[in-house]
Design a protein around this motif. Structure first.
Motif, PDB file in Angstrom:
ATOM      1  N   PRO A  61       0.714  -1.458   0.124  1.00  0.00           N
ATOM      2  CA  PRO A  61       0.042   0.365  -0.043  1.00  0.00           C
ATOM      3  C   PRO A  61       0.930   1.170  -0.030  1.00  0.00           C
ATOM      4  CG  PRO A  61      -0.293  -0.985   1.668  1.00  0.00           C
ATOM      5  CD  PRO A  61       0.447  -1.670   1.526  1.00  0.00           C
ATOM      6  N   VAL A  62       0.112   2.031  -0.255  1.00  0.00           N
ATOM      7  CA  VAL A  62       1.261   3.380  -0.908  1.00  0.00           C
ATOM      8  C   VAL A  62       1.464   4.013   0.658  1.00  0.00           C
ATOM      9  CG1 VAL A  62       1.286   6.108  -1.396  1.00  0.00           C
ATOM     10  CG2 VAL A  62      -0.196   4.194  -3.306  1.00  0.00           C
ATOM     11  N   TYR A  63       0.813   3.825   2.207  1.00  0.00           N
ATOM     12  CA  TYR A  63       1.453   4.555   3.099  1.00  0.00           C
ATOM     13  C   TYR A  63       3.033   3.986   3.946  1.00  0.00           C
ATOM     14  CZ  TYR A  63      -0.455   0.728   5.437  1.00  0.00           C
ATOM     15  OH  TYR A  63      -0.921  -0.956   6.061  1.00  0.00           O
ATOM     16  N   ASN A  64       2.271   2.970   2.715  1.00  0.00           N
ATOM     17  CA  ASN A  64       4.279   1.862   3.818  1.00  0.00           C
ATOM     18  C   ASN A  64       5.178   2.531   2.810  1.00  0.00           C
ATOM     19  OD1 ASN A  64       4.266  -0.298   5.160  1.00  0.00           O
ATOM     20  ND2 ASN A  64       3.696  -0.945   3.263  1.00  0.00           N
ATOM     21  N   LEU A  65       4.780   3.474   1.099  1.00  0.00           N
ATOM     22  CA  LEU A  65       6.510   4.087   0.254  1.00  0.00           C
ATOM     23  C   LEU A  65       6.230   5.157   1.699  1.00  0.00           C
ATOM     24  CD1 LEU A  65       4.394   3.006  -2.709  1.00  0.00           C
ATOM     25  CD2 LEU A  65       6.309   2.049  -1.572  1.00  0.00           C
ATOM     26  N   LEU A  66       5.603   6.043   2.133  1.00  0.00           N
ATOM     27  CA  LEU A  66       5.924   7.127   2.526  1.00  0.00           C
ATOM     28  C   LEU A  66       5.650   7.020   3.879  1.00  0.00           C
ATOM     29  CD1 LEU A  66       2.269   8.951   1.630  1.00  0.00           C
ATOM     30  CD2 LEU A  66       4.165   8.831  -0.106  1.00  0.00           C
ATOM     31  N   GLY A  67       5.897   6.111   4.611  1.00  0.00           N
ATOM     32  CA  GLY A  67       7.090   5.959   5.817  1.00  0.00           C
ATOM     33  C   GLY A  67       7.016   5.269   6.442  1.00  0.00           C
TER      34      GLY A  67
ATOM     35  N   HIS B 171      -3.758   8.133   2.496  1.00  0.00           N
ATOM     36  CA  HIS B 171      -2.295   7.049   2.738  1.00  0.00           C
ATOM     37  C   HIS B 171      -1.491   8.039   3.421  1.00  0.00           C
ATOM     38  CE1 HIS B 171      -2.698   3.493   1.036  1.00  0.00           C
ATOM     39  NE2 HIS B 171      -3.991   4.070   0.451  1.00  0.00           N
ATOM     40  N   PHE B 172      -1.590   9.094   2.976  1.00  0.00           N
ATOM     41  CA  PHE B 172      -0.552  10.755   3.517  1.00  0.00           C
ATOM     42  C   PHE B 172      -0.996  10.928   5.032  1.00  0.00           C
ATOM     43  CE2 PHE B 172      -0.900  15.423   4.169  1.00  0.00           C
ATOM     44  CZ  PHE B 172      -0.105  15.807   4.320  1.00  0.00           C
TER      45      PHE B 172
ATOM     46  N   VAL C 198     -18.521   2.889 -10.328  1.00  0.00           N
ATOM     47  CA  VAL C 198     -17.395   2.955 -11.369  1.00  0.00           C
ATOM     48  C   VAL C 198     -15.711   3.323 -10.346  1.00  0.00           C
ATOM     49  CG1 VAL C 198     -16.273   5.198 -12.342  1.00  0.00           C
ATOM     50  CG2 VAL C 198     -18.501   4.999 -12.208  1.00  0.00           C
ATOM     51  N   PHE C 199     -16.813   3.404  -8.768  1.00  0.00           N
ATOM     52  CA  PHE C 199     -15.042   3.361  -7.899  1.00  0.00           C
ATOM     53  C   PHE C 199     -15.227   2.347  -7.065  1.00  0.00           C
ATOM     54  CE2 PHE C 199     -15.277   7.519  -9.592  1.00  0.00           C
ATOM     55  CZ  PHE C 199     -13.856   8.225 -10.056  1.00  0.00           C
ATOM     56  N   ASP C 200     -14.172   1.257  -7.926  1.00  0.00           N
ATOM     57  CA  ASP C 200     -14.436   0.350  -5.713  1.00  0.00           C
ATOM     58  C   ASP C 200     -13.591   0.083  -5.229  1.00  0.00           C
ATOM     59  OD1 ASP C 200     -14.255  -2.595  -4.155  1.00  0.00           O
ATOM     60  OD2 ASP C 200     -12.630  -2.792  -5.895  1.00  0.00           O
ATOM     61  N   VAL C 201     -13.273   0.837  -3.854  1.00  0.00           N
ATOM     62  CA  VAL C 201     -12.736   1.514  -2.747  1.00  0.00           C
ATOM     63  C   VAL C 201     -12.725   0.602  -1.887  1.00  0.00           C
ATOM     64  CG1 VAL C 201     -14.073   3.686  -2.847  1.00  0.00           C
ATOM     65  CG2 VAL C 201     -14.187   2.750  -0.908  1.00  0.00           C
ATOM     66  N   GLY C 202     -11.329   0.716  -1.257  1.00  0.00           N
ATOM     67  CA  GLY C 202     -10.686  -0.053  -0.041  1.00  0.00           C
ATOM     68  C   GLY C 202     -11.453   0.485   0.942  1.00  0.00           C
TER      69      GLY C 202
ATOM     70  N   ASP D 168      -5.337  -2.658   3.005  1.00  0.00           N
ATOM     71  CA  ASP D 168      -4.129  -2.739   2.273  1.00  0.00           C
ATOM     72  C   ASP D 168      -3.907  -3.499   1.064  1.00  0.00           C
ATOM     73  OD1 ASP D 168      -2.459  -2.253   5.091  1.00  0.00           O
ATOM     74  OD2 ASP D 168      -2.884  -4.114   5.966  1.00  0.00           O
ATOM     75  N   ARG D 169      -4.520  -2.933   0.539  1.00  0.00           N
ATOM     76  CA  ARG D 169      -4.472  -3.870  -1.098  1.00  0.00           C
ATOM     77  C   ARG D 169      -3.204  -3.058  -1.386  1.00  0.00           C
ATOM     78  NH1 ARG D 169     -10.252  -2.020  -4.024  1.00  0.00           N
ATOM     79  NH2 ARG D 169     -11.563  -3.347  -2.416  1.00  0.00           N
ATOM     80  N   PRO D 170      -2.552  -3.452  -2.671  1.00  0.00           N
ATOM     81  CA  PRO D 170      -1.124  -2.504  -3.138  1.00  0.00           C
ATOM     82  C   PRO D 170      -1.582  -1.465  -3.733  1.00  0.00           C
ATOM     83  CG  PRO D 170      -1.699  -4.993  -4.114  1.00  0.00           C
ATOM     84  CD  PRO D 170      -2.788  -3.829  -3.260  1.00  0.00           C
ATOM     85  N   GLY D 171      -0.598  -0.669  -3.605  1.00  0.00           N
ATOM     86  CA  GLY D 171      -0.658   1.068  -4.676  1.00  0.00           C
ATOM     87  C   GLY D 171      -2.058   2.125  -3.809  1.00  0.00           C
TER      88      GLY D 171
END
Ligand code: KDG
Ligand code: MG
Length: 402
Positions: free
Chosen positions: A104-110, A327-328, A350-354, A366-369
């Motif tokens: 998930p993106v939050y992992n990439l942000l720290g 994520h931020f 239209v938008f499938d959200v996690g 915890d989906r990727p991205g």
């Protein structure tokens, strides 16, 4: 990995959204929100006609270089259209990076700095009674923070009183609706609204109010002072955001906390307010301020001055922006509060959200991205509908800030 294609999807499932899709030769797709309420097609054209060709052939991992290439390389910098376009590219690249690394993106942000992201709901009503009742509804749903806006004696069209229950939507199809604003009844009425709210709701819930850039510095100082007994978590946009020095006057007269920044586009719009500690919360939007790459810089700068984040998160930004904000907010240390307006039901087609709401908080998946998938086929069933935000006038007809 190389970028092979980039295009925007403009759709209107309940309201207009612009989504940038970036595709790679690895078969992965990243999405970014490019919605700018009332000016949607300007950003779509900026991306489709000017930016997409520059992305093709690039390695999507090079986020920092692509960001600066679009910001400095265009020569014409800043402004909402440019920065929303750059923000959409940036967020789509972070989404791709997360998908490529299967995290998930939050992992990439720290990484995770908290369990969940505390949010505030929007209570509004045509009268003080209705608005306080709506606020009670949010408390009953588990919200720990509620923004309250209401119609007031002598002021029937204040900012923030929408149609429907949970879904506040200010943009109208056709020509802009005109609303009347007068500071006198507003300044007299808002303290009565919060006196009533505290009497009915008690002191455990955090309360907020949005003045929507409508006051002069002295009026804002008066309002902040008259709201002090009710201990707001924040008073939002008390003055026009471009008049940064006027915040000194407001600050000198009131200890009501101040939140500003939803119409800012870069760190350069924020730095005086942050460095002089003229605000308490920075509300700059992920989608409208160059995406995650740039907003992380703003957050780290703000942390030095004890200013916390309070990202703008209205329904006129898509679930892609809300996911990016979560994520931020999950990762930055100086998190304050996150705005949460629920999207219309059609948006879910239209938008499938996690992400999900529980215990007053939104939780990232915890989906990727980013954890949001765009259904392009379904989006085509909801064509773009031209719509405008309202315009405000004083009683004598003078155009005023909406
Ligand atoms: O498009 C304008 C809206 O995003 C704005 O009116 C919402 O002030 C706003 C808020 O605090 O959410
Ligand atoms: Mg606002």
């Amino acid at each position: 990995m190389r970028i092979t294609n980039a295009w925007t999807v403009v759709c209107s499932p309940g309201r207009n959204f612009v989504t940038l899709v970036i595709e790679t030769d690895a078969g992965l797709r990243g999405v970014g929100d490019a919605t700018l309420n009332g000016r949607e097609l300007a950003v779509a054209s900026y991306l489709d006609d000017h930016v997409a060709a520059l992305l093709i052939g690039r390695d999507p991992a090079d986020i920092e270089d692509i960001w600066h290439g679009l910001y400095k390389g265009a020569y014409w910098r800043r402004g909402p259209v440019t920065m929303t376009a750059i923000g959409a590219v940036d967020v789509a690249l972070w989404d791709l990076k997360g998908k490529a690394l299967e995290t998930p993106v939050y992992n990439l942000l720290g990484g995770r700095a908290r369990r969940g992201v505390t949010v505030y709901g929007h209570a509004n009503g045509a009268t003080i009674d209705e608005a306080v009742e709506a606020a009670r509804g949010y408390v009953d749903m588990g919200y720990r923070a509620v923004r309250i806006q209401s119609g007031l004696p002598g002021l029937e069209q204040p900012y923030g009183v929408g149609r429907g229950e949970l879904y506040y939507e200010p943009a109208e199809r056709g020509h802009p609706v005109e609303e009347v604003f007068e500071p006198g009844p507003y300044l007299r009425g808002v303290p009565r609204l919060f006196e009533r709210a505290r009497a009915e709701l008690g002191w455990e819930v955090d309360l907020l109010h949005d003045a929507h850039h409508r006051l002069t510095p002295l009026e804002a100082a008066q309002l902040g002072k008259s709201l002090e007994p009710y201990r707001l978590l924040w008073l939002e946009d008390p003055v026009a955001a471009e008049a940064q020095e006027s915040l000194r006057l407001v600050r000198n007269h009131t200890v009501t906390p101040i939140a500003i920044g939803e119409v800012f586009n870069t760190i350069f719009d924020t730095h005086q307010l942050i460095a002089e500690q003229l605000i308490d919360y920075i509300r700059t939007t992920v989608a409208h301020s160059g995406g995650l790459t740039h907003l992380v810089r703003v957050a780290h700068f703000a942390e030095v001055f004890h200013v916390r984040t309070g990202c703008h998160g209205p329904t006129d930004l898509s679930p892609v922006n809300l996911a990016a904000s979560l994520h931020f907010q999950t990762a930055v240390h100086n998190f304050g509060l996150q705005e949460y307006m629920r999207h219309p039901d059609e948006a879910a087609e239209v938008f499938d959200v996690g992400y999900w709401f529980d215990d007053g908080m939104l939780h990232v998946s915890d989906r990727p991205g980013l954890g949001v998938e765009l259904n392009e086929e379904r989006a085509a069933d909801f064509p773009y509908q031209p719509a405008y935000l309202p315009v405000a006038r004083r009683r004598d007809g003078t155009v005023h800030s909406w």
